[in-house]
Design an enzyme around this catalytic site. Structure first.
Site, mmCIF file in Angstrom:
data_model
loop_
_atom_site.group_PDB
_atom_site.id
_atom_site.type_symbol
_atom_site.label_atom_id
_atom_site.label_comp_id
_atom_site.label_asym_id
_atom_site.label_seq_id
_atom_site.Cartn_x
_atom_site.Cartn_y
_atom_site.Cartn_z
ATOM 1 N N ARG A 93 0.870 -1.188 0.000
ATOM 2 C CA ARG A 93 0.000 0.000 0.000
ATOM 3 C C ARG A 93 0.907 1.238 0.000
ATOM 4 O O ARG A 93 1.938 1.238 0.672
ATOM 5 C CB ARG A 93 -0.945 0.013 1.230
ATOM 6 C CG ARG A 93 -2.001 -1.096 1.187
ATOM 7 C CD ARG A 93 -3.027 -0.931 2.298
ATOM 8 N NE ARG A 93 -4.002 0.109 1.995
ATOM 9 C CZ ARG A 93 -4.944 0.521 2.863
ATOM 10 N NH1 ARG A 93 -5.009 -0.017 4.069
ATOM 11 N NH2 ARG A 93 -5.805 1.459 2.527
ATOM 12 N N ASP A 239 -2.185 8.594 8.205
ATOM 13 C CA ASP A 239 -1.327 7.650 7.478
ATOM 14 C C ASP A 239 0.025 8.246 7.146
ATOM 15 O O ASP A 239 0.998 7.523 6.935
ATOM 16 C CB ASP A 239 -2.018 7.177 6.201
ATOM 17 C CG ASP A 239 -3.070 6.159 6.556
ATOM 18 O OD1 ASP A 239 -4.154 6.566 7.000
ATOM 19 O OD2 ASP A 239 -2.778 4.952 6.436
ATOM 20 N N ASN A 249 -5.019 11.264 5.646
ATOM 21 C CA ASN A 249 -5.772 10.286 6.446
ATOM 22 C C ASN A 249 -6.954 9.802 5.614
ATOM 23 O O ASN A 249 -7.178 10.260 4.483
ATOM 24 C CB ASN A 249 -6.238 10.922 7.764
ATOM 25 C CG ASN A 249 -6.800 9.878 8.725
ATOM 26 O OD1 ASN A 249 -6.203 8.813 8.913
ATOM 27 N ND2 ASN A 249 -7.956 10.132 9.304
#
Ligand code: MRU
Length: 359
Positions: A93, A239, A249
């Site tokens: 990711r 994040d 985020n």
């Protein structure tokens, strides 16, 4: 004094050389732990959301490196094999910087090891330490964040930032846990968080588990809720935080920050120092994951959108620093964040680390 309430949910376990992940796709209906012995499968588990949330992704990838080392036993060219597995994990990711932070830390352990057995020992110890440090740091973060909250009102949160998204306890949800235990908040409003429903499925599950009152809302209900005056703080995780304080985020966070500012509600971001990407000058450069259209077009595997419609499905958005009242880390609080204040926090954290090492 803060009493920590139920804090028993652990999404990541490493036992007897196996990695066990609580399958978050099946919650809250089923609590199933999947077992992994292969780093490539761990990368797929991260991509497919078996485990999610920035700190949990990083810790999981760290244990993925342990598995890569173990699997290289008896094989020629173990360093190349481990490096290839690390590349697979790195590609899982793109947005959560904790993934790259964790893999860089593990790469240093592998590079320093004289042979494969030494690498297995060192990576196992480092991954376990990362997990333990994450939980301890979250508890400190919880106290720091709770201290900002004036008692008497509710809070609103987005996505899931709890035990499930970390090694345990949580970041934003850790602040909420600590604030509840201190009697500072009356209840929690949680966005359902389309399309994966991390709010309805995961945050509500954790809060109900802890006996903290929670009401779910569709994201579209946030504007009128924030206008009502019932909510004192919006509290979210991140994040990746750029060096200037811009925050990536879960998609929808930026809208909440705008709504909060418009209605005089304060906006807090709780994240470990490892979420701050000091090499990323501002939020414009943060890679935003685009996920499959089906996640928006279908619900629980059944297509609900009109045939022929397509979907725009960014998993994250970026909130500019000027909309953020406080970034809360395990090393303390930065109010009205900017480049210099975050750089100072980093220095303070490094000095504290050096002091511990000297002891
Ligand atoms: O797509 P997800 O579920 O991994 O997104 C998670 C989030 O956006 C969280 O808010 C963030 O990772 C912080 S978790 C402590």
């Amino acid at each position: 004094m803060t009493q920590y309430s139920s804090d028993t949910i652990r999404p990541i376990r490493f036992e007897d050389g196996n990695l066990y992940l609580l399958d978050q796709r099946l919650l809250p209906d089923e609590t199933v732990r999947q077992c992994y012995t292969d780093a490539g499968e761990v990368a797929a588990a991260i991509r497919d959301m078996v485990v999610r949330g920035a700190p949990a992704i990083g810790i999981t990838a760290a244990f993925g490196v342990v598995l890569a080392c173990r699997k290289a036993r008896g094989q020629a060219g173990w360093r190349e094999r481990v490096a290839a597995d690390m590349e697979r994990l790195r590609a899982a990711r793109p947005t959560a910087v904790n993934l790259f932070w964790a893999l860089d830390r593990m790469a240093r352990e592998v590079d320093a090891a004289t042979d494969l057995e030494a690498a297995i020992e060192a990576t196992t110890a480092a991954a376990r330490q990362m997990l333990d440090e994450d939980i301890a740091g979250n508890r400190r973060m919880g106290c720091h964040g709770a201290g900002l909250i004036e008692p008497g009102r509710a809070v609103l949160t987005h996505c899931n930032t709890g035990s499930l998204a970390t090694g345990g306890y949580g970041t934003a949800l850790g602040v909420i846990r600590a604030a509840w235990d201190d009697g500072r908040i009356t209840e929690v409003f949680a966005d359902e968080t389309r399309p994966w429903l991390q709010g309805s499925r995961l945050t509500a599950w954790e809060l109900v588990h802890d006996g903290i009152p929670v009401q779910l809302l569709c994201e579209g209900a946030a504007a009128s809720l924030l206008r009502s005056g019932r909510v004192g703080w919006v509290i979210v995780g991140s994040d990746r935080i750029a060096a200037n304080g811009d925050v990536a985020n879960k998609v929808g966070t930026y809208g909440l920050a705008l709504l909060a500012r418009a209605h005089g509600v304060r906006f807090m971001v709780a994240a470990p120092l490892s979420t701050i990407d000091f090499d990323m000058p501002d939020g414009d450069g943060i890679p935003i994951e685009q996920r499959a259209e089906d996640e928006v077009l279908a619900l629980a595997g059944t297509r609900v959108a009109a045939a022929g419609a397509r979907a725009y499905n960014p998993a994250f958005d970026v909130t500019p620093a000027h909309l953020i009242d406080a970034i809360v880390t395990e090393h303390g609080v930065v109010e009205a964040p900017d480049h210099d204040k975050l750089a100072e926090l980093r220095q303070r954290a490094a000095a504290a680390q050096d002091a511990v090492l000297e002891d």
